[in-house]
Scaffold this motif. Structure first.
Motif, mmCIF file in Angstrom:
data_model
loop_
_atom_site.group_PDB
_atom_site.id
_atom_site.type_symbol
_atom_site.label_atom_id
_atom_site.label_comp_id
_atom_site.label_asym_id
_atom_site.label_seq_id
_atom_site.Cartn_x
_atom_site.Cartn_y
_atom_site.Cartn_z
ATOM 1 N N ASP A 52 -6.044 0.737 -1.568
ATOM 2 C CA ASP A 52 -5.408 0.972 -2.866
ATOM 3 C C ASP A 52 -6.026 1.912 -3.566
ATOM 4 O OD1 ASP A 52 -4.465 0.127 -5.402
ATOM 5 O OD2 ASP A 52 -5.708 -1.574 -5.728
ATOM 6 N N GLY A 53 -5.536 3.186 -3.384
ATOM 7 C CA GLY A 53 -5.818 4.435 -3.951
ATOM 8 C C GLY A 53 -7.251 4.846 -3.457
ATOM 9 N N THR A 107 -3.188 5.272 -0.454
ATOM 10 C CA THR A 107 -2.519 3.609 -0.512
ATOM 11 C C THR A 107 -1.758 3.573 0.887
ATOM 12 O OG1 THR A 107 -2.490 4.025 -2.841
ATOM 13 C CG2 THR A 107 -1.002 2.432 -2.056
ATOM 14 N N THR A 163 -0.636 -4.844 -0.425
ATOM 15 C CA THR A 163 -1.594 -3.347 -0.388
ATOM 16 C C THR A 163 -2.982 -3.712 0.274
ATOM 17 O OG1 THR A 163 -0.669 -3.108 -2.448
ATOM 18 C CG2 THR A 163 -2.792 -1.838 -2.187
#
Ligand SMILES: Nc1ncnc2c1ncn2[C@@H]1O[C@H](COP(=O)(O)OP(=O)(O)OP(=O)(O)O)[C@@H](O)[C@H]1O
Ligand SMILES: [Mg+2]
Length: 243
Positions: free
Chosen positions: A29-30, A19, A26
């Motif tokens: 995002d993961g 992230t 953001t």
């Protein structure tokens, strides 16, 4: 000790839950992603989608940036950018050597320059090189370290169409010879499908599409089979072709 097979199949790069945010916004995002050793991967995405942010994270060039997640990448990595970033006050060979000294280093530098078609230009100043030649010198500088991972952020973005095609052929040849894992950031769908064996599309901070391009090399832009991949990638990028 790792067996030969393990070395071949072990991912060179591993991202888990990566992230990255800027001022609370953001961008990544993961992200979960594995790049196998020796794979040539391209990363597509709209301007501002976070391609360079991802590349900088993998390169370890984003210290101090807000974010979390796990990341592992080979120790020996090289990065090539859109501009060559050659030091104007150093001759071409010295730029390639980046401070490495001695006869053996110089030999390796000369060999790398020869590989990119710049034999005889060792003593030139960067200002005397054309844009394409400067990018070739940048490639030589990246390769002289025999990187396990080559990261490239739109390395041909500033070149004219003809030089760009030459550079595509050169990059693919160099990859075949040295077999680093490659992550090539581009906004050019054709560049991605002609060069890479896997194309990722970054979208809303995630990998929105992960496409394997199962076609032999060398590839031509006009190859009909590549058209299907092209359409899928353009659709993933939200671009429709009206003819
Ligand atoms: N150091 C920074 N500080 C603040 N915002 C940043 C920073 N770096 C990147 N960003 C923001 O993160 C987003 C993604 O930027 P990034 O440069 O990764 O996009 P990109 O996909 O490489 O775009 P392009 O194709 O235009 O190069 C953008 O909105 C950008 O403004
Ligand atoms: Mg960018």
């Amino acid at each position: 000790m790792a067996t030969h097979t393990e070395q071949l199949t072990r991912p060179a790069v591993r991202l888990h839950g990566l992230t990255r945010s800027f001022q609370g916004r953001t961008v990544l995002d993961g992200i979960d992603l594995e790049l196998p050793a020796g794979q040539f991967t391209a990363l597509l995405g709209h301007s501002g989608s976070g391609k360079s942010t991802l590349l900088r994270a993998v390169a370890g060039l984003d210290h101090g940036v807000e974010g979390e997640g796990r990341l592992s990448a080979p120790e020996r990595g090289s990065v090539v950018f859109q501009d060559s970033r050659l030091l104007p006050w150093s001759r071409v060979l010295d730029n390639v050597l980046l401070g490495a000294e001695g006869k053996e280093a110089a030999e390796r530098g000369r060999a790398a320059l020869a590989e990119v078609g710049l034999a005889g230009r060792e003593r030139a100043w960067p200002g005397e090189l054309s844009g394409g030649e400067a990018q070739r010198a940048a490639l030589a500088r990246a390769l002289v370290r025999e990187p396990q991972l080559l990261l490239a952020d739109e390395p041909f973005g500033a070149l004219d169409a003809l030089t760009r095609i030459r550079m595509h052929n050169l990059l693919r040849e160099l990859w075949k010879r040295h077999r680093p894992s490659v992550l090539l950031v581009t906004h050019d769908v054709d560049e991605a499908i002609v060069l890479a064996d896997r194309v990722l599309v970054l979208e809303n901070g995630r990998i929105g599409l992960d496409l394997t391009i199962d076609r032999p090399h060398p590839r031509s832009y006009r190859e009909p089979k590549l058209g299907e991949y092209r359409e899928r990638l353009l659709a993933a990028l939200g671009v429709t072709e009206d003819h």
